[in-house]
Design an enzyme around this catalytic site. Structure first.
Site, PDB file in Angstrom:
ATOM      1  N   HIS A 268      -4.276 -37.082   5.792  1.00 39.63           N
ATOM      2  CA  HIS A 268      -4.776 -38.066   6.759  1.00 39.63           C
ATOM      3  C   HIS A 268      -3.898 -37.945   8.008  1.00 39.63           C
ATOM      4  CE1 HIS A 268      -6.763 -41.570   8.191  1.00 39.63           C
ATOM      5  NE2 HIS A 268      -6.304 -42.500   7.373  1.00 39.63           N
ATOM      6  N   HIS A 307     -13.030 -31.942   7.803  1.00 44.59           N
ATOM      7  CA  HIS A 307     -13.082 -33.403   7.918  1.00 44.59           C
ATOM      8  C   HIS A 307     -14.145 -33.914   6.964  1.00 44.59           C
ATOM      9  CE1 HIS A 307     -13.367 -37.384   9.728  1.00 44.59           C
ATOM     10  NE2 HIS A 307     -12.174 -37.139  10.211  1.00 44.59           N
ATOM     11  N   ASP A 363      -6.179 -33.373  14.573  1.00 45.67           N
ATOM     12  CA  ASP A 363      -4.766 -33.074  14.326  1.00 45.67           C
ATOM     13  C   ASP A 363      -4.391 -31.625  14.592  1.00 45.67           C
ATOM     14  OD1 ASP A 363      -3.872 -35.566  13.649  1.00 45.67           O
ATOM     15  OD2 ASP A 363      -4.638 -35.402  11.610  1.00 45.67           O
TER      16      ASP A 363
END
Ligand code: CMC
Length: 428
Positions: A268, A307, A363
């Site tokens: 996460h 994702h 990210d």
């Protein structure tokens, strides 16, 4: 004449059931009527990790993973990142509408005037080991704040709730910066109310002996954009934890500590830290093919890719890529960017990634920017938690005001042993 219902036939009994469809969704509880005998519990749905279960209605964030769309309260993320700033977006997420000029001034004043923490918090942070991870300190300090505000458990009073929300949004940058300075053995820097939300955060992070810290406007803006991109992302792991813990009606500090703990994990909010470590381990562009092969063999994951919801390019990743160039004009180019760009190019042409619809997520590039700005990898999850605070709090408020919500309590399918009798230890 088409009907908004689903007809289900139970082949065990031959019975048919008509179940209402709402927003392309059926209510799991409507399955409970499906029974073989009258004393059956009734049918449940089984959905580990909630891959196809909506746990709530929400009016905050819209996400279309197939088309790569993200909107807060209806506004496209691209427009907000270009035209708005983090505090305005925070207001939008929390209250549902963009503020008027007066509303915004008053909101900014309230946030700016709650940034200082009780001095005991300094002692609390000081007690952590010298090398404590800043995210561990962040989570614990958020939880500890509940002990400073004994009125916080009064969550059904909207005015009281708003004060706790303002405190949390205002204080998370201070907690984050103090955690960083503790891990570096540096003196804590107090907030500077003349600066913007992100400018003040940079001040608390980096001010040394100068009388007044002046943030670089390009870096201040880049951080603000990154904060906008991370402000909310509907029902992810951390947010689900916020709603689930909050559904017990605990105070928001305790619930948010749980949400932040969810965010800490490498799958996460810890992913950007993991991306940076991965890029460093790859070391140079020539090593990429071997690395990709090991991902395809299932030996490791390509961090920053994939994702649960996006099966297309994460729109936040496209914005971040542009922001990266602006940051590098000030800081100089981070050499890890070349490895990341090449990795992305190769991965996007590999069947393994194409078949699984694995694209760069938010990210993949954020860590490279943070590093260029002088922010260490251990701070990355904290840098995610600061802006996500408003998302967690907005989702928490929405949950409290939703008459359909109760204490979160999933069911299970028991697969353990049948009843058996206890055996004394000498007889086992
Ligand atoms: N590298 C290699 N293979 C992957 C990756 C990856 N990053 N992500 C998924 N896969 C493969 C996975 O092995 C599986 O393959 P197979 O069908 O052959 O078993 C398939 O793709 C589906 O993966 P999954 O684990 O079932 O997908 P998920 O929806 O449960 O996981 C995820 C989503 C984000 C946890 C995962 O993609 C992942 O671990 N990514 C790397 C960590 C990361 O970048 N996380 C940040 C997410 S964005 C920020 C945030 O919101 O937190």
């Amino acid at each position: 004449m088409p009907k908004d219902t689903l007809t289900v036939k139970d082949n065990r009994t031959g019975k048919e059931y008509e179940i209402p469809i709402w927003e392309n969704t059926i209510k799991a509880l409507d399955l409970r009527q499906i029974k073989v005998t009258d004393d059956d519990f009734g049918m449940m749905s089984y959905d580990p990790a909630f891959t196809n279960t909506a746990s709530t209605k929400s009016a905050i964030t819209y996400l279309d993973g197939e088309r790569g769309v993200l909107r807060y309260r209806g506004y496209p993320i691209e427009q907000l990142a270009e035209k708005s700033d983090y505090l305005e977006v925070a207001y939008l997420i929390l209250f549902g509408e963009l503020p008027t000029k007066e509303q915004f001034e008053s909101w900014r004043y309230d946030i700016t005037h709650h940034t200082i923490m009780h001095e005991n918090i300094k002692d609390f942070i000081h007690a952590f080991r010298y090398d404590a991870h800043p995210m561990g300190m962040f989570i614990s300090t958020v939880a500890a704040l509940s002990t400073f505000y004994p009125e916080a458990p009064n969550i059904h009073d909207p005015n009281n709730r708003l004060i706790q929300i303002q405190r949390l949004i205002a204080k998370v940058p201070t907690i984050a910066a103090f955690s960083y300075r503790h891990s570096r053995g540096l003196p804590y820097m107090y907030p500077d109310n003349d600066l913007s939300y992100t400018g003040n955060f940079l001040n608390m992070m980096f001010k040394m002996t100068e009388l007044k810290y002046e943030p670089n406007p390009a870096l201040e803006r880049a951080l603000d954009v990154l904060f906008i991109l991370h402000a909310d992302h509907e029902q992810n792991c951390g947010t689900n934890a916020m709603r689930s813990i909050g559904s017990s009606h605990v105070d928001p500090y305790s619930a948010m500590a749980g949400a932040a703990a969810g965010l800490y994990g490498p799958l996460h909010g810890g992913a950007n830290e993991a991306v940076l470590r991965m890029l460093r381990a790859i070391g140079s562009v020539e090593n990429i093919p071997d690395f990709i092969q090991s991902v395809k063999n299932g030996d490791r994951r390509l961090m920053g890719f994939g994702h649960r919801v996006y099966k297309n390019y994460d729109p936040r990743a496209s914005i971040i890529k542009k922001t990266a160039e602006e940051v590098f004009e000030v800081t100089g180019r981070n050499p890890l960017l070349d490895i990341a760009l090449e990795l992305e190019k190769i991965a996007l042409n590999e069947d393994y990634f194409i078949e699984r619809k694995l694209y760069p997520n938010v990210d993949f590039y954020s860590g490279i920017i943070y590093e260029a700005m002088g922010l260490p990898a251990t701070m990355f999850p904290v840098l995610f938690a600061i802006p996500r605070t408003v998302g967690w709090l907005a989702q928490w408020q929405e949950m409290l005001g939703d008459s359909e919500q109760k204490i979160a309590r999933p069911r299970q399918v028991y697969i353990g042993p049948e009843k058996r009798d206890y055996v004394a230890i000498t007889k086992r």
